[in-house]
Scaffold this motif. Structure first.
Motif, PDB file in Angstrom:
ATOM      1  N   LEU A   1       0.840  -1.195   0.000  1.00 48.45           N
ATOM      2  CA  LEU A   1       0.000   0.000   0.000  1.00 48.45           C
ATOM      3  C   LEU A   1       0.876   1.246   0.000  1.00 48.45           C
ATOM      4  O   LEU A   1       1.890   1.301   0.703  1.00 48.45           O
ATOM      5  CB  LEU A   1      -0.905   0.023   1.240  1.00 48.45           C
ATOM      6  CG  LEU A   1      -1.721  -1.240   1.535  1.00 48.45           C
ATOM      7  CD1 LEU A   1      -2.527  -1.051   2.809  1.00 48.45           C
ATOM      8  CD2 LEU A   1      -2.637  -1.579   0.373  1.00 48.45           C
ATOM      9  N   GLN A   2       0.482   2.248  -0.765  1.00 49.25           N
ATOM     10  CA  GLN A   2       1.162   3.540  -0.777  1.00 49.25           C
ATOM     11  C   GLN A   2       0.336   4.517   0.053  1.00 49.25           C
ATOM     12  O   GLN A   2      -0.846   4.701  -0.207  1.00 49.25           O
ATOM     13  CB  GLN A   2       1.284   4.061  -2.214  1.00 49.25           C
ATOM     14  CG  GLN A   2       1.934   3.094  -3.185  1.00 49.25           C
ATOM     15  CD  GLN A   2       3.439   3.184  -3.186  1.00 49.25           C
ATOM     16  OE1 GLN A   2       4.021   4.021  -2.497  1.00 49.25           O
ATOM     17  NE2 GLN A   2       4.083   2.329  -3.957  1.00 49.25           N
ATOM     18  N   GLY A   3       0.958   5.108   1.067  1.00 47.53           N
ATOM     19  CA  GLY A   3       0.194   6.005   1.931  1.00 47.53           C
ATOM     20  C   GLY A   3       1.039   7.138   2.464  1.00 47.53           C
ATOM     21  O   GLY A   3       2.173   7.367   2.035  1.00 47.53           O
TER      22      GLY A   3
ATOM     23  N   PHE B   1      -4.357   5.918   3.395  1.00 39.24           N
ATOM     24  CA  PHE B   1      -4.218   5.575   1.985  1.00 39.24           C
ATOM     25  C   PHE B   1      -5.595   5.580   1.356  1.00 39.24           C
ATOM     26  O   PHE B   1      -6.613   5.698   2.050  1.00 39.24           O
ATOM     27  CB  PHE B   1      -3.539   4.204   1.824  1.00 39.24           C
ATOM     28  CG  PHE B   1      -4.342   3.058   2.375  1.00 39.24           C
ATOM     29  CD1 PHE B   1      -5.154   2.295   1.556  1.00 39.24           C
ATOM     30  CD2 PHE B   1      -4.291   2.745   3.723  1.00 39.24           C
ATOM     31  CE1 PHE B   1      -5.902   1.245   2.055  1.00 39.24           C
ATOM     32  CE2 PHE B   1      -5.030   1.688   4.242  1.00 39.24           C
ATOM     33  CZ  PHE B   1      -5.841   0.944   3.404  1.00 39.24           C
ATOM     34  N   ASP B   2      -5.623   5.493   0.043  1.00 39.32           N
ATOM     35  CA  ASP B   2      -6.897   5.484  -0.675  1.00 39.32           C
ATOM     36  C   ASP B   2      -7.612   4.170  -0.395  1.00 39.32           C
ATOM     37  O   ASP B   2      -7.366   3.169  -1.045  1.00 39.32           O
ATOM     38  CB  ASP B   2      -6.646   5.655  -2.180  1.00 39.32           C
ATOM     39  CG  ASP B   2      -7.941   5.628  -2.980  1.00 39.32           C
ATOM     40  OD1 ASP B   2      -9.011   5.727  -2.375  1.00 39.32           O
ATOM     41  OD2 ASP B   2      -7.857   5.497  -4.219  1.00 39.32           O
TER      42      ASP B   2
ATOM     43  N   ARG C   1       5.548   3.231   2.238  1.00 36.94           N
ATOM     44  CA  ARG C   1       5.004   1.984   1.719  1.00 36.94           C
ATOM     45  C   ARG C   1       4.677   1.085   2.910  1.00 36.94           C
ATOM     46  O   ARG C   1       5.457   1.008   3.861  1.00 36.94           O
ATOM     47  CB  ARG C   1       6.002   1.260   0.812  1.00 36.94           C
ATOM     48  CG  ARG C   1       6.349   1.997  -0.466  1.00 36.94           C
ATOM     49  CD  ARG C   1       7.284   1.147  -1.318  1.00 36.94           C
ATOM     50  NE  ARG C   1       7.619   1.811  -2.579  1.00 36.94           N
ATOM     51  CZ  ARG C   1       8.201   1.217  -3.611  1.00 36.94           C
ATOM     52  NH1 ARG C   1       8.531  -0.066  -3.537  1.00 36.94           N
ATOM     53  NH2 ARG C   1       8.469   1.877  -4.709  1.00 36.94           N
ATOM     54  N   VAL C   2       3.556   0.413   2.837  1.00 35.87           N
ATOM     55  CA  VAL C   2       3.143  -0.500   3.904  1.00 35.87           C
ATOM     56  C   VAL C   2       2.925  -1.873   3.292  1.00 35.87           C
ATOM     57  O   VAL C   2       2.222  -2.012   2.288  1.00 35.87           O
ATOM     58  CB  VAL C   2       1.849  -0.014   4.593  1.00 35.87           C
ATOM     59  CG1 VAL C   2       1.406  -1.014   5.655  1.00 35.87           C
ATOM     60  CG2 VAL C   2       2.052   1.360   5.206  1.00 35.87           C
TER      61      VAL C   2
ATOM     62  N   VAL D   1       7.695  -0.558   5.069  1.00 35.59           N
ATOM     63  CA  VAL D   1       8.872  -1.002   4.347  1.00 35.59           C
ATOM     64  C   VAL D   1       9.672   0.185   3.831  1.00 35.59           C
ATOM     65  O   VAL D   1      10.657   0.046   3.142  1.00 35.59           O
ATOM     66  CB  VAL D   1       8.512  -1.933   3.165  1.00 35.59           C
ATOM     67  CG1 VAL D   1       7.959  -3.243   3.690  1.00 35.59           C
ATOM     68  CG2 VAL D   1       7.542  -1.284   2.211  1.00 35.59           C
ATOM     69  N   ARG D   2       9.214   1.368   4.212  1.00 36.46           N
ATOM     70  CA  ARG D   2       9.965   2.572   3.855  1.00 36.46           C
ATOM     71  C   ARG D   2       9.639   3.652   4.856  1.00 36.46           C
ATOM     72  O   ARG D   2       8.499   3.848   5.214  1.00 36.46           O
ATOM     73  CB  ARG D   2       9.588   3.030   2.445  1.00 36.46           C
ATOM     74  CG  ARG D   2      10.206   4.344   2.040  1.00 36.46           C
ATOM     75  CD  ARG D   2       9.655   4.822   0.721  1.00 36.46           C
ATOM     76  NE  ARG D   2      10.073   6.172   0.438  1.00 36.46           N
ATOM     77  CZ  ARG D   2       9.616   6.904  -0.575  1.00 36.46           C
ATOM     78  NH1 ARG D   2       8.763   6.385  -1.411  1.00 36.46           N
ATOM     79  NH2 ARG D   2      10.018   8.126  -0.771  1.00 36.46           N
TER      80      ARG D   2
END
Length: 354
Positions: free
Chosen positions: A233-235, A251-252, A270-271, A353-354
């Motif tokens: 997931l991008q958040g 996130f969306d 990033r998740v 992860v980031r």
């Protein structure tokens, strides 16, 4: 690039066009990942064509084939392979001389700063830790100012602690330089953390390629049957709970509470959510009746058999993102799950992860 090469164990047959950023070649050992790198570098002669940044490195139709030393690339191997008789600075100067008179000293300094190796410049390379050696090897490859950086499992020989040490530096390179990279790994963590594009390989062929958030959750790919299968997931960090040391990532599709690792509100992250950490409910639990704090309203996007006959894989659409849940086939039947069902994903664990 378009490559075809007969090998004893498989036939390499690759035809992909890749965007800038980090492209991760991902797949099991023996799937042809390293062979692709060697063909791109010109170390092995495959049939086909290789074009990088508008320049032709190989074209069998016209008969053009640049030898490896004429291809503007950097290559980082599993082992750092530094010159032991030279200091870190000496290794970098050697690479700079090979780059020729046009080598940009300021570009070298930027690489040194990005990789944090200034304190190491006067050190003898045998004195370096594994993580430090790999950072220097990457810096040496970048010193030649390549148009493409090839990395062949650069962290495979490192223990988990050293791997965690180097990964943030690779992220700095991804975000700070405009050099495209081809990165070979069979580590799901490295792929999820670094990839802008994933190329999934098996037996010399490309099964799929695309952004990791979409590729990792495709039920028709073997990725979702792996023990480490999951979604990306991008958040953005929206809130920090100082009392409970948690960070909320929006996130969306909803939000998730995660352990606060010192990030700041507003940072993009990033998740990674593993399929084994997602359960499904038809109704949300009443507040205060469950230890699971992360519950997302989703729609069932599809189902597939799991890696064992007792299991089922369920793709879940959550806004603009997709999760995968690995549950028992019995549970999927009991809940009557079919595509289009409105359900609630209970996320037991997730990690930045980031």
């Amino acid at each position: 690039m378009r490559l075809r090469l007969e090998r004893a164990a498989f036939t390499l047959d690759v035809d992909v066009t890749l965007p800038r950023g980090i492209t991760v070649l991902y797949g099991p050992s023996g799937s042809g990942k390293t062979t692709v790198l060697r063909c791109v570098a010109g170390l092995e002669r495959a049939q086909g064509e290789v074009r990088v940044a508008g320049r032709t490195w190989q074209d069998d139709v016209s008969g053009e084939f640049l030898p490896p030393w004429q291809r503007p690339l950097g290559y980082v191997f599993q082992e750092a392979s530094l010159f032991p008789h030279l200091t870190v600075a000496g290794n970098l100067r050697y690479a700079q001389r090979r780059a020729g008179r046009d080598a940009d000293a300021s570009a070298l300094q930027r690489v040194i700063d990005l990789l944090g190796i200034s304190p190491l410049l006067d050190r003898s390379t045998p004195e370096l830790s594994g993580g430090e050696r790999q950072r220097v090897a990457i810096a040496r490859a970048l010193t030649t100012q390549p148009q493409l950086l090839l990395l062949d499992e650069p962290l495979a020989s490192l223990d988990p602690a050293r791997r965690r040490e180097v990964l943030p530096w690779l992220e700095e390179l991804r975000d700070g330089l405009g050099i495209p990279m081809l990165y070979v790994t069979h580590s799901a963590e490295e792929m999820a953390r670094l990839a802008d594009t994933v190329v999934l390989m098996e037996a010399g062929r490309v099964l799929a390629s695309g952004p990791p958030a979409q590729t990792l959750t495709r039920l028709d790919l073997p990725l979702t049957r792996d023990e480490e299968a999951g979604a990306l997931l991008q958040g953005v960090i929206a809130q920090i709970d100082t009392r409970w040391h948690l960070a909320r990532v929006d996130f969306d599709g909803g939000w998730l509470w995660l352990r606060d690792d010192g990030l700041q509100a507003g940072e993009r992250v990033r998740v990674r959510v593993l399929a084994r950490d997602v359960s499904i409910a038809l109704e949300p639990s009443a507040p205060g009746t469950s230890s699971i704090q992360n519950v997302l309203a989703c729609t069932v996007a599809g189902l597939a058999p799991g890696p064992h006959p007792s299991q089922a894989l369920v793709a879940l659409q959550c806004g603009g993102h997709q999760l995968v849940a690995r549950i028992t086939a019995r549970a999927a039947d009991t809940l009557g799950l079919v595509a289009g069902n409105r359900v609630f994903a209970q996320v037991k664990s997730a990690g930045l992860v980031r």
